[in-house]
Design a protein around this motif. Structure first.
Motif, PDB file in Angstrom:
ATOM      1  N   LEU A  91       0.822  -1.214   0.000  1.00 25.46           N
ATOM      2  CA  LEU A  91       0.000   0.000   0.000  1.00 25.46           C
ATOM      3  C   LEU A  91       0.856   1.263   0.000  1.00 25.46           C
ATOM      4  N   MET A  92       1.913   1.262   0.800  1.00 24.98           N
ATOM      5  CA  MET A  92       2.799   2.429   0.848  1.00 24.98           C
ATOM      6  C   MET A  92       3.516   2.627  -0.484  1.00 24.98           C
ATOM      7  N   ALA A  93       3.965   1.537  -1.094  1.00 24.25           N
ATOM      8  CA  ALA A  93       4.658   1.629  -2.377  1.00 24.25           C
ATOM      9  C   ALA A  93       3.729   2.210  -3.440  1.00 24.25           C
ATOM     10  N   GLN A  94       2.494   1.733  -3.487  1.00 23.52           N
ATOM     11  CA  GLN A  94       1.525   2.249  -4.459  1.00 23.52           C
ATOM     12  C   GLN A  94       1.282   3.743  -4.241  1.00 23.52           C
ATOM     13  N   ALA A  95       1.188   4.146  -2.990  1.00 24.85           N
ATOM     14  CA  ALA A  95       0.968   5.562  -2.676  1.00 24.85           C
ATOM     15  C   ALA A  95       2.150   6.420  -3.107  1.00 24.85           C
ATOM     16  N   MET A  96       3.336   5.814  -3.186  1.00 22.31           N
ATOM     17  CA  MET A  96       4.542   6.542  -3.591  1.00 22.31           C
ATOM     18  C   MET A  96       4.819   6.419  -5.091  1.00 22.31           C
ATOM     19  N   GLY A  97       3.880   5.812  -5.823  1.00 17.66           N
ATOM     20  CA  GLY A  97       4.027   5.704  -7.265  1.00 17.66           C
ATOM     21  C   GLY A  97       4.832   4.507  -7.740  1.00 17.66           C
ATOM     22  N   LEU A  98       5.105   3.565  -6.856  1.00 14.86           N
ATOM     23  CA  LEU A  98       5.839   2.362  -7.246  1.00 14.86           C
ATOM     24  C   LEU A  98       4.854   1.263  -7.639  1.00 14.86           C
ATOM     25  N   GLY A  99       5.290   0.414  -8.549  1.00 19.65           N
ATOM     26  CA  GLY A  99       4.502  -0.755  -8.905  1.00 19.65           C
ATOM     27  C   GLY A  99       4.995  -1.943  -8.106  1.00 19.65           C
ATOM     28  N   THR A 100       4.094  -2.816  -7.767  1.00 22.20           N
ATOM     29  CA  THR A 100       4.456  -4.021  -7.009  1.00 22.20           C
ATOM     30  C   THR A 100       3.786  -5.233  -7.632  1.00 22.20           C
ATOM     31  N   VAL A 101       4.358  -6.380  -7.374  1.00 22.14           N
ATOM     32  CA  VAL A 101       3.718  -7.636  -7.741  1.00 22.14           C
ATOM     33  C   VAL A 101       4.017  -8.637  -6.625  1.00 22.14           C
ATOM     34  N   TRP A 102       2.949  -9.220  -6.099  1.00 19.94           N
ATOM     35  CA  TRP A 102       3.107 -10.276  -5.115  1.00 19.94           C
ATOM     36  C   TRP A 102       3.738 -11.450  -5.843  1.00 19.94           C
ATOM     37  N   ASN A 103       4.878 -11.896  -5.341  1.00 19.39           N
ATOM     38  CA  ASN A 103       5.655 -12.843  -6.114  1.00 19.39           C
ATOM     39  C   ASN A 103       5.642 -14.236  -5.506  1.00 19.39           C
ATOM     40  N   GLY A 104       4.533 -14.917  -5.714  1.00 19.64           N
ATOM     41  CA  GLY A 104       4.402 -16.281  -5.232  1.00 19.64           C
ATOM     42  C   GLY A 104       5.351 -17.238  -5.920  1.00 19.64           C
ATOM     43  N   ILE A 105       5.668 -16.960  -7.185  1.00 20.52           N
ATOM     44  CA  ILE A 105       6.563 -17.853  -7.923  1.00 20.52           C
ATOM     45  C   ILE A 105       7.973 -17.789  -7.334  1.00 20.52           C
ATOM     46  N   PHE A 106       8.459 -16.575  -7.085  1.00 15.94           N
ATOM     47  CA  PHE A 106       9.780 -16.425  -6.466  1.00 15.94           C
ATOM     48  C   PHE A 106       9.792 -17.111  -5.095  1.00 15.94           C
ATOM     49  N   HIS A 107       8.745 -16.888  -4.330  1.00 14.09           N
ATOM     50  CA  HIS A 107       8.629 -17.500  -3.000  1.00 14.09           C
ATOM     51  C   HIS A 107       8.667 -19.021  -3.122  1.00 14.09           C
ATOM     52  N   TRP A 108       7.893 -19.547  -4.009  1.00 12.48           N
ATOM     53  CA  TRP A 108       7.805 -20.978  -4.278  1.00 12.48           C
ATOM     54  C   TRP A 108       9.174 -21.550  -4.620  1.00 12.48           C
ATOM     55  N   VAL A 109       9.815 -20.928  -5.611  1.00 13.43           N
ATOM     56  CA  VAL A 109      11.093 -21.426  -6.110  1.00 13.43           C
ATOM     57  C   VAL A 109      12.173 -21.387  -5.027  1.00 13.43           C
ATOM     58  N   THR A 110      12.305 -20.248  -4.351  1.00  9.81           N
ATOM     59  CA  THR A 110      13.390 -20.121  -3.374  1.00  9.81           C
ATOM     60  C   THR A 110      13.113 -20.904  -2.094  1.00  9.81           C
ATOM     61  N   LYS A 111      11.863 -21.072  -1.749  1.00  9.10           N
ATOM     62  CA  LYS A 111      11.530 -21.820  -0.533  1.00  9.10           C
ATOM     63  C   LYS A 111      11.602 -23.325  -0.762  1.00  9.10           C
ATOM     64  N   ASP A 112      11.058 -23.790  -1.892  1.00  8.25           N
ATOM     65  CA  ASP A 112      10.924 -25.224  -2.110  1.00  8.25           C
ATOM     66  C   ASP A 112      11.993 -25.850  -3.008  1.00  8.25           C
ATOM     67  N   LEU A 113      12.476 -25.108  -4.008  1.00  7.40           N
ATOM     68  CA  LEU A 113      13.407 -25.704  -4.966  1.00  7.40           C
ATOM     69  C   LEU A 113      14.851 -25.247  -4.798  1.00  7.40           C
ATOM     70  N   LEU A 114      15.046 -24.027  -4.361  1.00  7.04           N
ATOM     71  CA  LEU A 114      16.397 -23.483  -4.191  1.00  7.04           C
ATOM     72  C   LEU A 114      16.562 -22.948  -2.762  1.00  7.04           C
ATOM     73  N   PRO A 115      16.460 -23.814  -1.776  1.00  5.90           N
ATOM     74  CA  PRO A 115      16.487 -23.348  -0.381  1.00  5.90           C
ATOM     75  C   PRO A 115      17.795 -22.681   0.030  1.00  5.90           C
ATOM     76  N   ASP A 116      18.883 -22.896  -0.727  1.00  5.59           N
ATOM     77  CA  ASP A 116      20.144 -22.235  -0.396  1.00  5.59           C
ATOM     78  C   ASP A 116      20.056 -20.712  -0.578  1.00  5.59           C
ATOM     79  N   PHE A 117      19.079 -20.242  -1.355  1.00  4.76           N
ATOM     80  CA  PHE A 117      18.916 -18.799  -1.554  1.00  4.76           C
ATOM     81  C   PHE A 117      18.638 -18.083  -0.234  1.00  4.76           C
ATOM     82  N   LYS A 118      17.931 -18.744   0.665  1.00 11.77           N
ATOM     83  CA  LYS A 118      17.583 -18.129   1.953  1.00 11.77           C
ATOM     84  C   LYS A 118      18.846 -17.665   2.678  1.00 11.77           C
ATOM     85  N   ALA A 119      19.805 -18.556   2.859  1.00 10.65           N
ATOM     86  CA  ALA A 119      21.052 -18.203   3.542  1.00 10.65           C
ATOM     87  C   ALA A 119      21.861 -17.204   2.715  1.00 10.65           C
ATOM     88  N   ARG A 120      21.884 -17.389   1.400  1.00 11.15           N
ATOM     89  CA  ARG A 120      22.661 -16.498   0.537  1.00 11.15           C
ATOM     90  C   ARG A 120      22.123 -15.071   0.556  1.00 11.15           C
TER      91      ARG A 120
END
Length: 162
Positions: A91-120
């Motif tokens: 909401l704050m980003a939109q109010a400041m003129g920024l675009g956002t996208v809820w990124n379930g795919i990134f979450h999915w990939v880094t949480k389930d398929l590439l878990p080393d990203f969390k530490a990195r």
């Protein structure tokens, strides 16, 4: 509980975002392969095909920045706390003129398929990765919200003690 323990991991540098994007696609090529059994693998297989054939970025949507919310697994509601925090950011980003996208795919990939990203990315081991948003200068401007049908509402009109 308003524990205020959400950690915001921000990828502000466009080159770092680009490097993350490229590594995700490279590594997914070796993971997805012919495994098309699950919905996730079928979806990611299509994303890889679109990337190869058209150069489109289905996962990060060409966004220059990322924010990942995480919280200690010891707080009562770590995922919900992250979702509330990112909703406020959205909401704050939109109010400041920024675009956002809820990124379930990134979450999915880094949480389930590439878990080393969390530490990195510097997210502590004891944190639950709540969710992620990609953000930046919007490519398009919307003049109205998505038109939806009526909400499903379950009114409670009376109460009897059991």
């Amino acid at each position: 509980m308003n524990a205020q323990q959400v950690l915001f991991t921000v990828v502000a540098d466009k080159e770092v975002t680009r490097a993350i994007r490229e590594e995700i696609y490279e590594r997914l090529e070796g993971i997805v392969g012919n495994d098309q059994e699950s919905y996730m693998m079928r979806f990611l297989g299509r994303a890889l095909k679109v990337r190869r054939e058209k150069g489109e970025d289905t996962i990060l949507r060409h966004a220059p920045h990322l924010i990942i919310a995480s919280a200690p697994e010891t707080v009562p509601t770590p995922v919900q706390d992250c979702l509330i925090a990112l909703t406020t950011f959205d909401l704050m980003a939109q109010a400041m003129g920024l675009g956002t996208v809820w990124n379930g795919i990134f979450h999915w990939v880094t949480k389930d398929l590439l878990p080393d990203f969390k530490a990195r990315m510097g997210i502590p081991d004891d944190h639950v990765q709540g969710f992620a948003l990609a953000f930046g200068k919007p490519a398009v401007r919307y003049y109205r919200t998505v038109q939806r049908g009526p909400a499903a509402v379950n009114p409670v009109t009376g109460w009897r003690r059991s």
